[in-house]
Design an enzyme around this catalytic site. Structure first.
Site, short mmCIF file in Angstrom:
data_model
loop_
_atom_site.label_atom_id
_atom_site.label_comp_id
_atom_site.label_asym_id
_atom_site.label_seq_id
_atom_site.Cartn_x
_atom_site.Cartn_y
_atom_site.Cartn_z
N ASP A 100 0.87 -1.18 0.00
CA ASP A 100 0.00 0.00 0.00
C ASP A 100 0.90 1.23 0.00
OD1 ASP A 100 0.79 -0.59 2.68
OD2 ASP A 100 -0.75 0.77 3.45
N GLU A 164 0.11 -1.08 5.77
CA GLU A 164 1.19 -0.53 6.62
C GLU A 164 1.02 0.95 6.82
OE1 GLU A 164 4.99 1.34 7.71
OE2 GLU A 164 3.80 1.70 5.92
C1 LIG Z 1 23.27 11.15 10.47
C2 LIG Z 1 22.43 10.06 10.04
C3 LIG Z 1 21.31 10.52 9.23
C4 LIG Z 1 20.29 9.46 9.22
C5 LIG Z 1 19.27 9.81 8.24
C6 LIG Z 1 18.14 8.93 8.39
C7 LIG Z 1 17.43 8.86 7.12
C8 LIG Z 1 16.17 8.19 7.32
C9 LIG Z 1 16.05 7.09 6.40
C10 LIG Z 1 14.91 6.55 6.18
C11 LIG Z 1 13.66 6.93 6.84
C12 LIG Z 1 12.50 6.49 6.03
C13 LIG Z 1 11.31 6.34 6.91
C14 LIG Z 1 10.33 5.47 6.22
C15 LIG Z 1 9.80 4.41 7.09
C16 LIG Z 1 8.59 4.83 7.82
C17 LIG Z 1 7.37 4.22 7.23
C18 LIG Z 1 6.18 5.05 7.61
O1 LIG Z 1 6.00 6.13 7.11
N1 LIG Z 1 5.33 4.58 8.49
C19 LIG Z 1 4.23 5.30 9.04
C20 LIG Z 1 3.40 4.32 9.84
C21 LIG Z 1 2.18 4.94 10.41
C22 LIG Z 1 2.22 5.59 11.60
C23 LIG Z 1 1.09 6.17 12.10
C24 LIG Z 1 -0.10 6.08 11.44
C25 LIG Z 1 -0.15 5.39 10.27
C26 LIG Z 1 1.00 4.82 9.73
C27 LIG Z 1 4.75 6.39 9.95
O2 LIG Z 1 5.73 6.21 10.67
O3 LIG Z 1 4.11 7.46 9.99
ZN LIG Z 2 6.89 2.06 4.04
ZN LIG Z 3 5.37 5.01 4.05
#
Ligand SMILES: CCCCCCCC/C=C\CCCCCCCC(=O)N[C@@H](Cc1ccccc1)C(=O)O
Ligand SMILES: [Zn+2]
Ligand SMILES: [Zn+2]
Length: 476
Positions: A100, A164
């Site tokens: 999704d 998700e």
């Molecule tokens: C010095 C070091 C730097 C590090 C940088 C870090 C870079 C970050 C890399 C990746 C981050 C990507 C995040 C994506 C994953 C999160 C998935 C997501 O968006 N999940 C939702 C789930 C959710 C929560 C609440 C309600 C509905 C869905 C979320 O977290 O919002």
């Molecule tokens: Zn994701």
């Molecule tokens: Zn996402």
């Protein structure tokens, strides 16, 4: 582990024909074209979610027609694959992804978000990084292995979630319950959220691989103020809107404690120290002395700030019924992301102390603690498998470091099945790509996607190793 090598007797080389490489990218484009959007708990594009199920049947026929692979649909749309290995004594593992996606406002994009268009070596569209790339790469790698007569020694599961982006309660949570009812315990899980980070740290020229070994907890907190309504021509000194706004402003202006000392970012920076030139290398090697300075610098950037503390985002506000009526009620929702060194209970206490106003009521809509920290020692099979595979598929990346996921993934629904949860997407990510996740112009390079398939192709084979993970307790 000597040289981190885990070779099996006969290895299938990760070499693909031109025809296979073309088929790979075409399959991803087709997946992007299905608008599997999750809008809210109640509202998703169910037609598209069902169509996605038919699509994977069509493009990965061998996966669905192999005798040692069982496929089940869970929660109407999610997919659970059980791949039976030849050696039941080896503890199984699991590869996860979700298909999704969040909505995309077409007008803002350079390329239509559900076109899957290939342009200048990139496939464009919503889900190319989050997270149809992983869904398709996992199935594609398995399809290619099967067509080369691969039979795994170690059993594994593939779970593909359909919700998700709206919490995973109908997909991941149900698949987890099903596996638990079957008595499954996993050696490790691999899900989205780590990347090969490139250009995130000023003055660090080299990319490095970040495998997230924990993820932040969360609280969705509703704050509410009720006041007696009345005529706006003779207003009281304070209204529900004023009281709530002041409380919210205090929350926004009062950062949660800086947890740099007890977080993963400190380990990461220490590991990266030798990659910097003077004087940064000296500063990072001597954090016992320079910690206050470094943590102040990290606070200035939104992403690094999120890595060192619990964050509070004011996300929804609702108040007022008419222009000349004193509002009876004002409500706001705050989205809090909890640092792995804190808990829901501790953070709620801090929030109440910051607001410090009895007229503000608190309603916890949803809350969960951060994920326990997964092991990374020599016996941590999942971490070692990823580390080894990164070294072979990305030989130019010589730093692999543990990190924290600042968002939430479906993996939190599987803590009952394993202590080894590793979040890593084998894809290069630059700051502008990071902003495209849930933002605009999300895209993946064709070559990057093909390398992701190669990575999983190798990871599956590497995981056939005989090594047994030693039971390990989580520690904070
Ligand atoms: C010095 C070091 C730097 C590090 C940088 C870090 C870079 C970050 C890399 C990746 C981050 C990507 C995040 C994506 C994953 C999160 C998935 C997501 O968006 N999940 C939702 C789930 C959710 C929560 C609440 C309600 C509905 C869905 C979320 O977290 O919002
Ligand atoms: Zn994701
Ligand atoms: Zn996402």
């Amino acid at each position: 582990l000597k040289g981190r090598e885990f070779h099996r007797a006969s290895r299938i080389p990760s070499e693909f024909s031109e025809e296979e490489l073309v088929a790979m990218k075409e399959a991803l484009k087709g997946a992007i074209q299905i608008p599997t959007v999750s809008f809210s708990h109640e509202e998703s594009n169910f037609t598209a979610l069902a169509e996605f199920g038919e699509y994977i049947h069509k493009v990965f026929p061998t996966v669905f027609n192999t005798s040692f692979i069982q496929h089940e649909v869970v929660g109407n749309y999610s997919h659970l694959f059980t791949i039976q290995g030849s050696e039941p004594r080896l503890q199984p593992y699991m590869l996860m992804a979700h298909f999704d996606v969040v909505p995309a406002h077409e007008e803002d994009w350079e390329v239509a978000p559900f076109s899957g268009l290939e342009r200048d070596g990139f496939i464009h569209g919503r889900g190319t990084l989050d997270n149809k790339n992983s869904v398709m790469a996992i199935l594609q790698a398995l399809e290619l292995l099967l067509t080369r007569n691969y039979k795994p020694r170690r059993s594994f599961f593939i779970t593909l979630g359909h919700d998700e982006e709206v919490s995973g309660t109908n997909g991941a949570q149900k698949m987890s319950a099903l596996l638990q009812a079957r008595g499954v315990q996993l050696a490790f899980i691999v899900d989205e959220c780590g990347f090969i980070l490139d250009g995130f740290i000023p003055n660090l020229q080299k990319p490095f691989a970040m495998i997230s070994i924990s993820e932040k907890g969360a609280i969705d907190l509703m704050l509410q103020v009720n006041m007696t309504p009345g005529h706006s021509s003779a207003p009281p000194k304070e209204t529900s809107i004023g009281i709530l706004s002041a409380a919210l402003s205090r929350l926004e202006q009062t950062p949660m404690p800086n947890m740099f000392k007890s977080g993963m970012l400190k380990t990461m920076l220490q590991q990266l120290a030798s990659e910097f030139s003077f004087p940064t290398n000296i500063v990072l090697r001597n954090l016992w002395l320079f910690e206050p300075l470094v943590s102040r610098v990290l606070e200035r950037n939104d992403v690094t700030n999120a890595l060192i503390r619990t964050t509070t985002a004011l996300t929804m506000y609702n108040a007022g019924v008419k222009v000349n009526v004193i509002p009876p009620v004002a409500k706001a929702t705050v989205n809090i992301r909890i640092h792995p060194a804190q808990t829901v209970v501790e953070v709620l206490e801090l929030i109440k102390n910051i607001v410090a106003d009895d007229r503000v009521q608190f309603h916890v809509l949803r809350a969960f603690d951060p994920l326990p920290i997964s092991p990374i020692d020599d016996q941590a099979l999942g971490y070692q498998m990823l580390h080894q595979t990164i070294q072979s598929v990305f030989p130019e990346v010589n730093i692999v470091t543990p990190g924290t996921c600042i968002g939430n993934t479906d993996s939190r629904h599987y803590t009952n099945l394993t202590t080894g949860i590793y979040l890593f997407n084998p894809v290069y990510l630059q700051p502008q790509d990071f902003r495209s996740i849930h933002g605009i112009n999300e895209k993946i390079s064709v070559q990057g996607y093909q390398t992701q398939v190669k990575f999983i192709f190798e990871l599956i084979q590497n995981s056939d190793t005989d090594r047994k993970p030693v039971p390990h307790l989580h520690e904070l």
